[in-house]
Scaffold this active site. Structure first.
Site, short mmCIF file in Angstrom:
data_model
loop_
_atom_site.label_atom_id
_atom_site.label_comp_id
_atom_site.label_asym_id
_atom_site.label_seq_id
_atom_site.Cartn_x
_atom_site.Cartn_y
_atom_site.Cartn_z
N LYS A 117 0.83 -1.22 0.00
CA LYS A 117 0.00 0.00 0.00
C LYS A 117 0.86 1.26 0.00
O LYS A 117 0.45 2.29 -0.57
CB LYS A 117 -0.96 0.01 1.18
CG LYS A 117 -0.32 -0.05 2.57
CD LYS A 117 -1.39 -0.13 3.65
CE LYS A 117 -0.79 -0.09 5.05
NZ LYS A 117 0.07 -1.25 5.32
N ARG A 192 -7.58 1.79 12.20
CA ARG A 192 -7.11 0.41 12.40
C ARG A 192 -8.12 -0.43 13.17
O ARG A 192 -7.96 -1.64 13.26
CB ARG A 192 -5.78 0.42 13.14
CG ARG A 192 -4.63 1.00 12.33
CD ARG A 192 -3.31 0.81 13.02
NE ARG A 192 -2.21 1.33 12.21
CZ ARG A 192 -0.93 1.22 12.51
NH1 ARG A 192 -0.59 0.60 13.64
NH2 ARG A 192 0.00 1.72 11.74
N ARG A 231 13.10 -5.97 3.86
CA ARG A 231 12.85 -4.53 3.72
C ARG A 231 13.83 -3.70 4.54
O ARG A 231 14.14 -4.00 5.68
CB ARG A 231 11.41 -4.23 4.16
CG ARG A 231 11.00 -2.78 3.97
CD ARG A 231 9.50 -2.62 4.11
NE ARG A 231 9.01 -2.92 5.45
CZ ARG A 231 7.74 -2.80 5.82
NH1 ARG A 231 6.84 -2.42 4.94
NH2 ARG A 231 7.38 -3.09 7.06
N ARG A 276 13.45 -2.20 10.50
CA ARG A 276 12.59 -2.06 11.67
C ARG A 276 12.73 -3.29 12.57
O ARG A 276 12.90 -4.42 12.09
CB ARG A 276 11.14 -1.89 11.25
CG ARG A 276 10.86 -0.55 10.62
CD ARG A 276 9.44 -0.45 10.08
NE ARG A 276 8.43 -1.00 10.97
CZ ARG A 276 7.13 -0.78 10.82
NH1 ARG A 276 6.68 -0.05 9.82
NH2 ARG A 276 6.26 -1.31 11.67
N ARG A 287 1.73 -9.22 14.03
CA ARG A 287 1.12 -8.07 13.35
C ARG A 287 -0.03 -8.51 12.45
O ARG A 287 -1.05 -7.84 12.34
CB ARG A 287 2.18 -7.32 12.55
CG ARG A 287 3.23 -6.65 13.44
CD ARG A 287 4.44 -6.21 12.64
NE ARG A 287 4.15 -5.07 11.76
CZ ARG A 287 5.00 -4.58 10.87
NH1 ARG A 287 6.19 -5.17 10.71
NH2 ARG A 287 4.68 -3.56 10.14
#
Length: 331
Positions: A117, A192, A231, A276, A287
């Site tokens: 996204k 959320r 990532r 991260r 998550r």
């Protein structure tokens, strides 16, 4: 006959005041002139007022694209419950964009971590010229600028607490008043939860608005793990890189084929990239559990409105973008 007369009156009003009036002022004047509440428009009046307000907002933002050329906006023509509309920009670009993506976009992008996204959001921002608003960025901006909401958030964070929903909603409400949101905006990372989603709806309803499009990126969990664990991020800009799909130009690999951390640098600034702490397989599972239990149900709330568009985020990148484009269009 009464509706037609009302429509003609609205057409004359829009024509006479086609230049220089902010949309909120126009809405207020419409209520006073025609004598009906924005929440009780009959269908033809709704169409005409929506067209008029949308045209004015788009026209105001399109002036920079048309540079010194004069924009001409013609709104009106109510017949059989529909409103005729046309926009002319002597450069043609703004007119084409308006006709393709009208009306003003108030978007929410949903997707599990690594669903894409953020990547697709950047392209939408470039295409439509509307900002992508993430809660993290808005919080940092509000705190750094010392706004009223920023001061509240700063006090909470300094005390070690979590920023409450009412502060987040107030922060969004403050941010979307900025001129760059006149054509619309994209909410990323908010809402959320169902509570947050209802709060966003209530906030928008104050100005007679609502979410116009929800894009949900669906990706297989195994693909998400590959994306997330590879990532790397640039802290200052939020730019993301990937050891397989989007490696930084500086990347070098060790004997085991793993990236050497010291070589992972931002392409534009040369500053170090970082991973991260929660970009691990173990953290991703937690998550995903939270996303599936708290965020996915929000889609069920919006689906009856016909505004939810599902995107196969696991497809090749060019096909994902083609899918996004087709579902952005108003026709």
């Amino acid at each position: 006959r009464s509706i037609l007369a009302q429509g003609l009156k609205l057409r004359t009003f829009l024509h006479d005041f086609a230049f220089g009036f902010p949309v909120k002022v126009m809405a207020s004047m419409l209520r006073q002139t025609i004598g009906f509440s924005a929440r009780r428009f009959v269908a033809p009046a709704t169409a005409a007022a929506g067209v008029g307000a949308g045209l004015f907002a788009w026209n105001a933002q399109s002036q920079s694209q048309c540079e010194s050329m004069q924009d001409r906006v013609i709104a009106g023509g109510i017949a059989a419950g529909t409103a005729g509309r046309s926009v002319q920009c002597e450069g043609g670009t703004a007119a084409k964009k308006y006709e393709t993506y009208w009306p003003r976009k108030i978007m929410i992008v949903f997707g599990a971590p690594g669903a894409g996204k953020g990547t697709q959001g950047e392209k939408i921002v470039e295409l439509l010229g509307i900002p992508q608003l993430s809660t993290g960025d808005m919080l940092r901006e509000a705190v750094s600028q010392g706004t009223a909401v920023g001061k509240r958030a700063k006090a909470v964070m300094e005390s070690g607490g979590l920023v409450s929903d009412d502060i987040l909603i107030a922060m969004i409400e403050e941010r979307i008043q900025a001129p760059d949101c006149a054509q619309g905006f994209i909410l990323d990372g908010m809402p959320r939860t169902m509570v947050q989603a209802k709060a966003v709806d209530d906030m928008l309803a104050k100005n007679g608005e609502s979410v116009s499009l929800v894009m949900a990126f669906d990706v297989d969990p195994k693909v998400l793990e590959e994306r997330i664990c590879g990532r790397w991020m640039h802290k200052a800009s939020g730019r993301s890189f990937h050891v397989k799909f989007r490696p930084p130009k500086s990347m070098k690999l060790d004997a085991n084929g793993k990236p050497i951390p010291e070589t992972m640098k931002d392409d534009e600034t040369g500053e170090p990239l970082y991973q991260r702490a929660d970009d691990t397989a173990e953290a991703l599972k937690k998550r995903l559990d939270g996303y599936n239990s708290q965020t996915v149900p929000i889609l069920d709330m919006y689906k009856p409105r016909g505004i939810v568009k599902m995107i196969d985020g696991g497809a090749p990148m060019n096909k994902v973008w083609d899918d996004v484009l087709s579902k952005l269009k108003s026709k």
